[in-house]
Design a protein around this motif. Structure first.
Motif, PDB file in Angstrom:
ATOM      1  N   TYR A  16      -9.457   5.869  -8.110  1.00 38.59           N
ATOM      2  CA  TYR A  16     -10.443   6.123  -9.530  1.00 38.59           C
ATOM      3  C   TYR A  16     -11.707   5.769  -8.505  1.00 38.59           C
ATOM      4  CZ  TYR A  16     -13.899   5.807 -12.508  1.00 38.59           C
ATOM      5  OH  TYR A  16     -15.214   6.203 -12.990  1.00 38.59           O
ATOM      6  N   SER A  17     -12.776   6.881  -8.695  1.00 38.23           N
ATOM      7  CA  SER A  17     -13.524   7.003  -7.526  1.00 38.23           C
ATOM      8  C   SER A  17     -14.775   7.139  -9.059  1.00 38.23           C
ATOM      9  CB  SER A  17     -13.363   8.131  -6.127  1.00 38.23           C
ATOM     10  OG  SER A  17     -14.079   8.639  -5.560  1.00 38.23           O
ATOM     11  N   LYS A  63       0.434  -1.316  -0.207  1.00 37.56           N
ATOM     12  CA  LYS A  63      -0.087   0.189  -0.112  1.00 37.56           C
ATOM     13  C   LYS A  63       0.798   1.209  -0.205  1.00 37.56           C
ATOM     14  CE  LYS A  63      -3.107   2.305   3.007  1.00 37.56           C
ATOM     15  NZ  LYS A  63      -4.429   2.893   3.951  1.00 37.56           N
ATOM     16  N   ILE A  64       0.707   2.024  -1.161  1.00 37.66           N
ATOM     17  CA  ILE A  64       1.008   3.286  -0.876  1.00 37.66           C
ATOM     18  C   ILE A  64       0.535   4.838  -1.063  1.00 37.66           C
ATOM     19  CG2 ILE A  64       3.170   2.135  -2.434  1.00 37.66           C
ATOM     20  CD1 ILE A  64       2.487   3.716  -4.790  1.00 37.66           C
ATOM     21  N   ILE A  65       1.048   5.888  -1.123  1.00 35.68           N
ATOM     22  CA  ILE A  65       0.015   6.950  -1.548  1.00 35.68           C
ATOM     23  C   ILE A  65       0.594   7.650  -2.798  1.00 35.68           C
ATOM     24  CG2 ILE A  65      -0.069   8.852  -0.175  1.00 35.68           C
ATOM     25  CD1 ILE A  65      -0.276   7.064   1.749  1.00 35.68           C
ATOM     26  N   GLY A  66      -0.527   7.770  -3.426  1.00 33.54           N
ATOM     27  CA  GLY A  66      -1.203   7.995  -4.383  1.00 33.54           C
ATOM     28  C   GLY A  66      -0.774   9.476  -4.903  1.00 33.54           C
ATOM     29  N   GLY A  67      -0.972   9.715  -6.332  1.00 38.10           N
ATOM     30  CA  GLY A  67      -0.895  11.160  -6.681  1.00 38.10           C
ATOM     31  C   GLY A  67      -1.575  12.564  -5.639  1.00 38.10           C
ATOM     32  N   VAL A  68      -3.161  12.253  -5.757  1.00 39.14           N
ATOM     33  CA  VAL A  68      -3.357  13.171  -4.998  1.00 39.14           C
ATOM     34  C   VAL A  68      -3.787  12.669  -2.916  1.00 39.14           C
ATOM     35  CG1 VAL A  68      -5.523  13.686  -7.237  1.00 39.14           C
ATOM     36  CG2 VAL A  68      -5.542  11.635  -5.280  1.00 39.14           C
ATOM     37  N   GLY A  69      -2.534  12.221  -3.067  1.00 40.15           N
ATOM     38  CA  GLY A  69      -2.999  11.640  -1.162  1.00 40.15           C
ATOM     39  C   GLY A  69      -3.704  10.123  -0.453  1.00 40.15           C
ATOM     40  N   GLN A  70      -4.620   9.550  -1.548  1.00 39.05           N
ATOM     41  CA  GLN A  70      -4.960   8.304  -1.397  1.00 39.05           C
ATOM     42  C   GLN A  70      -4.287   7.183  -1.777  1.00 39.05           C
ATOM     43  OE1 GLN A  70      -8.284   8.615  -0.752  1.00 39.05           O
ATOM     44  NE2 GLN A  70      -9.269  10.656  -1.312  1.00 39.05           N
ATOM     45  N   PRO A  71      -4.935   6.448  -1.241  1.00 40.97           N
ATOM     46  CA  PRO A  71      -4.265   4.847  -0.733  1.00 40.97           C
ATOM     47  C   PRO A  71      -3.966   4.225  -1.630  1.00 40.97           C
ATOM     48  CG  PRO A  71      -6.219   4.783   0.294  1.00 40.97           C
ATOM     49  CD  PRO A  71      -6.156   5.974   0.050  1.00 40.97           C
ATOM     50  N   THR A  72      -3.371   3.892  -2.546  1.00 43.77           N
ATOM     51  CA  THR A  72      -3.500   2.951  -3.608  1.00 43.77           C
ATOM     52  C   THR A  72      -2.180   1.744  -3.743  1.00 43.77           C
ATOM     53  OG1 THR A  72      -3.230   3.056  -6.463  1.00 43.77           O
ATOM     54  CG2 THR A  72      -1.352   4.022  -5.090  1.00 43.77           C
ATOM     55  N   ALA A  78     -17.398   7.314   3.489  1.00 43.98           N
ATOM     56  CA  ALA A  78     -18.021   6.083   3.013  1.00 43.98           C
ATOM     57  C   ALA A  78     -16.382   5.721   1.467  1.00 43.98           C
ATOM     58  CB  ALA A  78     -18.555   5.659   3.011  1.00 43.98           C
ATOM     59  N   ASP A  79     -16.153   6.484   0.778  1.00 47.08           N
ATOM     60  CA  ASP A  79     -15.813   5.845   0.074  1.00 47.08           C
ATOM     61  C   ASP A  79     -13.416   6.076  -0.019  1.00 47.08           C
ATOM     62  OD1 ASP A  79     -15.161   5.682  -3.512  1.00 47.08           O
ATOM     63  OD2 ASP A  79     -14.213   7.674  -2.630  1.00 47.08           O
ATOM     64  N   GLU A  80     -13.822   7.111   0.740  1.00 49.19           N
ATOM     65  CA  GLU A  80     -12.015   7.321   1.220  1.00 49.19           C
ATOM     66  C   GLU A  80     -12.366   5.814   2.203  1.00 49.19           C
ATOM     67  OE1 GLU A  80     -11.221  10.291   3.744  1.00 49.19           O
ATOM     68  OE2 GLU A  80     -11.420  11.688   1.945  1.00 49.19           O
ATOM     69  N   LYS A  81     -13.306   5.239   3.100  1.00 50.74           N
ATOM     70  CA  LYS A  81     -12.661   3.836   3.760  1.00 50.74           C
ATOM     71  C   LYS A  81     -12.882   2.271   2.922  1.00 50.74           C
ATOM     72  CE  LYS A  81     -15.186   5.558   8.005  1.00 50.74           C
ATOM     73  NZ  LYS A  81     -16.091   5.874   9.312  1.00 50.74           N
ATOM     74  N   GLU A  82     -13.749   2.768   1.900  1.00 50.24           N
ATOM     75  CA  GLU A  82     -13.649   1.521   1.034  1.00 50.24           C
ATOM     76  C   GLU A  82     -12.507   1.598   0.336  1.00 50.24           C
ATOM     77  OE1 GLU A  82     -15.476  -1.504  -0.771  1.00 50.24           O
ATOM     78  OE2 GLU A  82     -15.974  -0.963   0.787  1.00 50.24           O
ATOM     79  N   ARG A  83     -12.176   2.541  -0.173  1.00 45.14           N
ATOM     80  CA  ARG A  83     -10.724   2.276  -0.937  1.00 45.14           C
ATOM     81  C   ARG A  83      -9.756   1.930   0.717  1.00 45.14           C
ATOM     82  NH1 ARG A  83      -9.473   6.114  -4.659  1.00 45.14           N
ATOM     83  NH2 ARG A  83     -10.712   7.795  -4.890  1.00 45.14           N
ATOM     84  N   ASN A  84      -9.536   1.874   1.583  1.00 37.69           N
ATOM     85  CA  ASN A  84      -8.130   1.801   2.449  1.00 37.69           C
ATOM     86  C   ASN A  84      -9.382   0.934   2.317  1.00 37.69           C
ATOM     87  OD1 ASN A  84      -6.645   3.361   3.467  1.00 37.69           O
ATOM     88  ND2 ASN A  84      -8.448   5.135   3.821  1.00 37.69           N
ATOM     89  N   TYR A  85     -10.497  -0.809   2.169  1.00 32.73           N
ATOM     90  CA  TYR A  85     -10.984  -2.054   2.889  1.00 32.73           C
ATOM     91  C   TYR A  85      -9.755  -2.461   1.882  1.00 32.73           C
ATOM     92  CZ  TYR A  85     -13.187  -0.868   6.380  1.00 32.73           C
ATOM     93  OH  TYR A  85     -13.559  -0.349   7.892  1.00 32.73           O
ATOM     94  N   SER A 143     -20.263  -1.881  -9.568  1.00 33.34           N
ATOM     95  CA  SER A 143     -19.125  -2.174  -9.029  1.00 33.34           C
ATOM     96  C   SER A 143     -18.391  -2.476  -8.810  1.00 33.34           C
ATOM     97  CB  SER A 143     -20.468  -4.115  -8.095  1.00 33.34           C
ATOM     98  OG  SER A 143     -20.639  -4.882  -8.810  1.00 33.34           O
ATOM     99  N   VAL A 144     -17.567  -2.623  -7.959  1.00 27.49           N
ATOM    100  CA  VAL A 144     -15.881  -2.934  -8.313  1.00 27.49           C
ATOM    101  C   VAL A 144     -15.868  -3.549  -7.286  1.00 27.49           C
ATOM    102  CG1 VAL A 144     -14.031  -1.649  -7.813  1.00 27.49           C
ATOM    103  CG2 VAL A 144     -15.523   0.254  -8.950  1.00 27.49           C
ATOM    104  N   LEU A 145     -15.088  -4.563  -7.211  1.00 31.59           N
ATOM    105  CA  LEU A 145     -14.768  -5.370  -5.804  1.00 31.59           C
ATOM    106  C   LEU A 145     -14.149  -5.109  -5.800  1.00 31.59           C
ATOM    107  CD1 LEU A 145     -15.770  -8.297  -4.979  1.00 31.59           C
ATOM    108  CD2 LEU A 145     -14.453  -9.431  -6.414  1.00 31.59           C
ATOM    109  N   ARG A 146     -14.448  -5.436  -4.093  1.00 32.29           N
ATOM    110  CA  ARG A 146     -12.451  -5.154  -3.396  1.00 32.29           C
ATOM    111  C   ARG A 146     -11.153  -5.671  -3.872  1.00 32.29           C
ATOM    112  NH1 ARG A 146     -14.782  -4.831   2.775  1.00 32.29           N
ATOM    113  NH2 ARG A 146     -15.981  -3.108   2.331  1.00 32.29           N
ATOM    114  N   GLY A 147     -10.490  -5.297  -3.995  1.00 28.87           N
ATOM    115  CA  GLY A 147      -9.183  -6.427  -4.255  1.00 28.87           C
ATOM    116  C   GLY A 147      -8.907  -6.115  -6.094  1.00 28.87           C
ATOM    117  N   SER A 148     -10.071  -5.637  -6.089  1.00 27.99           N
ATOM    118  CA  SER A 148      -9.280  -5.255  -7.743  1.00 27.99           C
ATOM    119  C   SER A 148      -8.332  -4.705  -8.502  1.00 27.99           C
ATOM    120  CB  SER A 148     -10.729  -5.498  -9.102  1.00 27.99           C
ATOM    121  OG  SER A 148     -11.243  -3.410  -8.340  1.00 27.99           O
ATOM    122  N   LEU A 149      -7.473  -4.138  -7.454  1.00 26.05           N
ATOM    123  CA  LEU A 149      -6.791  -3.093  -8.380  1.00 26.05           C
ATOM    124  C   LEU A 149      -5.243  -4.135  -8.467  1.00 26.05           C
ATOM    125  CD1 LEU A 149      -6.222  -0.665  -5.647  1.00 26.05           C
ATOM    126  CD2 LEU A 149      -6.558   0.007  -7.931  1.00 26.05           C
TER     127      LEU A 149
END
Length: 589
Positions: A99-100, A66-75, A113-120, A215-221
């Motif tokens: 991507y959101s 897990k790292i930090i992306g260009g806008v400070g979001q985890p990726t 809620a979107d930020e929490k889902e992104r972390n998960y 729908s975006v499945l968790r872990g699809s990244l």
């Protein structure tokens, strides 16, 4: 013959000695014959010669973090290691852009809620890479992209099935629990009439409702990042740049003699709300250099326009600030203008509600430096119409209190293009649900303007697998490398779009990363345009620099072909067959 046989025998003896056999009495003679160079070059020559007999590199492990992306979001970042000459070696890494689907004007609780889902999702993706993908892909040839993507696709499909089964069991358990709570006396009575007050208009009922978000499945990244890492590793092992490796994948290993660079859509302004009560009509204003210029010349021209536009916006802000102070009887200096703020898209941020006013200001900026819009540079506008729809009224609210139906929106765009013919591309002028209006503006404007679907198109996985691709009639599609997208998906889909006379635009997500692979993919896939954002922020400028480096390399090799701007006249094609498979007719009833 005797000399040749003697040389062959000496080579065999040298090889036997290298494998551990003892042939000391002839070794010196063999080495002197095979490698007549200086003694200090001997070991290098030996290594180069016997490396031909080593096994081909294979994947030995994947590492996800897990790292930090260009806008400070985890990726997610994925590192790929291969076994090369019996040693474990790190070959490459790739970083997925965040991507959101949450719009900019979403409620704070929705954003949270979107930020929490992104972390998960990122946490799940790291687990997938470590526990499943790394063992599954071990010993795989990294140059076999099709096999790797097939395995990734099957793994993802199994995860989707698992999720659906879990959801089905949860729904059944919930239904049983609710059925147990219901008693005969607690059955609610049906209301005979609707609640008085709000009346639903006939026009509002005729507006197609918004289709549910994919729908975006968790872990699809993990799927997208791993597929791209394998492609990068394959290019490195084959000793070719990633753009050429991608072109070989698309053209069945046939190397193209010439390659056309995609034209950049450089974001000049990110238009935001002028005040909390105001809505914006457009999201992005982009510049497209003419095809006659080299990419370097085009970027320099865009930078000149950006400097002049910045000067005009700053002077406008100072003027408005001084006028406000004079009215209040104050002599203090005007506050710094907010127009200098750099957006997450890497461009200037400006608050304008009147599109015509903004276009006239851009004309003035170009005229001030001796350029003419429509000749020396073109414009593209990202309308992001899906963010303007008021579903209660069934109309687009383009300004506060100013509503337009889909038909009125189509007529408005026709007027805009007729008045400002230097606009050669509209992105998401309507929602994807307004199919009739998409068809009408394509017929009216398709011969002089690209009508592009970005958010109006579905996910790449749906575009590739569905028999009826769910996008409106359009000139082309913006493709983004996100979530479970695989390199093979892009190769297949761009081939379909090419065959349907559609243009392909590779687009950069709002939350961009520092990975430059998107540029190589766009060049290798033959995309017509590349949408990277503005000429600020390191993660975006790095991609423009990569595009400049590719141009220089192709020009040096004589493999650079000039781009062309070609429009499709939809009005001359009544239900064209080449569009039927990609663009289905609107659903009846």
């Amino acid at each position: 013959m005797e000399a040749g046989e003697r040389r062959g025998r000496l080579r065999r003896e040298a090889a036997e000695y290298y494998r551990g056999h003892r042939v000391p009495e002839r070794m010196e003679e063999a080495l002197n014959t095979l490698f007549p160079q200086c003694p200090e070059d001997l070991y290098g020559e030996l290594a180069n010669y016997f490396s031909k007999f080593s096994k081909a590199p294979v994947i030995c492990k994947l590492v996800g973090r897990k790292i930090i992306g260009g806008v400070g979001q985890p990726t997610l970042e994925v590192e790929l290691y291969c076994t090369v000459k019996n040693y474990e070696k790190r070959i490459c890494s790739t970083v997925m852009a965040t991507y959101s689907q949450i719009p900019e004007n979403a409620l704070p609780e929705t954003i949270e809620a979107d930020e929490k889902e992104r972390n998960y999702s990122v946490h799940t993706a790291v687990e997938w890479v470590k526990e499943s993908l790394s063992p599954m892909l071990r010993h795989l040839d990294p140059t076999d992209q099709c096999q790797a993507d097939k395995m990734l696709g099957e793994y993802f499909a199994n995860k989707v099935e698992e999720k659906e089964e879990i959801e089905k069991l949860e729904e059944e358990a919930k239904a049983e629990e609710e059925a147990a709570k219901v008693t005969p006396t607690s059955t609610p009575k049906q209301k005979k009439g609707g609640k008085p007050g709000k009346a639903v208009s006939v026009e509002a009922q005729s507006i197609p409702p918004a289709e549910p978000a994919e729908s975006v499945l968790r872990g699809s990244l993990a799927i997208g990042a791993t597929s791209l890492a394998i492609a990068k590793a394959g290019a490195i092992i084959c000793h070719v740049p990633l753009y050429l490796y991608t072109a070989l994948l698309k053209h069945n290993q046939e190397s193209p003699k010439e390659i056309t660079l995609p034209l950049p859509m450089v974001t000049l302004l990110n238009c935001e709300k002028n005040s909390p009560s105001k809505l914006k009509l457009v999201k992005e204003i982009m510049l497209i250099p003419p095809v006659e210029l080299s990419l370097k010349q085009g970027i320099d021209r865009v930078l000149d326009i950006q400097k002049e536009m910045t000067r005009l916006l700053e002077s406008r802000g100072k003027m408005s600030g001084s006028q406000a102070n004079s009215k209040k009887g104050k002599a203090q200096k005007a506050p710094p203008s907010a127009l200098k703020r750099i957006s997450h898209l890497g461009c200037l941020t400006a608050g304008y509600d009147n599109l015509e006013q903004l276009l006239l200001l851009m004309q003035r900026a170009c005229n001030n430096i001796g350029l003419e819009l429509g000749t020396d540079v073109y414009l593209a506008i990202n309308c992001a119409a899906h963010e303007l729809m008021d579903y209660d009224k069934g109309k687009y609210e383009i300004l506060t209190g100013t509503f337009k139906s889909p038909d009125e929106m189509a007529a408005m765009y026709v007027d805009i293009i007729n008045n400002f013919p230097f606009i050669i591309a509209l992105i998401d002028p309507l929602r994807k649900e307004d199919r009739d209006q998409w068809s009408s503006i394509c017929c009216a404007l398709g011969s002089k303007c690209y009508l592009i679907a970005e958010d109006a198109a579905t996910q790449i996985s749906k575009l590739k697998t569905d028999q009826n691709i769910n996008i409106a009639m359009c000139s082309g599609v913006v493709l983004k490398y996100i979530n479970q997208t695989k390199v093979s998906d892009l190769v297949e889909l761009t081939g379909i779009l090419d065959g349907q006379r559609h243009i392909t635009i590779l687009g950069s997500p709002d939350g961009e990363s520092s990975d430059e692979s998107l540029v190589d993919l766009a060049v290798g896939l033959g995309a017509r345009f590349l949408k990277l954002g503005g000429l600020s922020r390191g993660e975006r400028v790095a991609k423009y620099n990569r595009l400049l480096a590719i141009e220089e390399e192709l020009a040096a090799n004589g493999a650079l072909r000039e781009a062309k701007l070609e429009f499709v006249d939809f009005a001359e094609e009544s239900q064209p067959e080449q569009l039927s498979n990609v663009l289905p007719a609107p659903e009846q009833g």
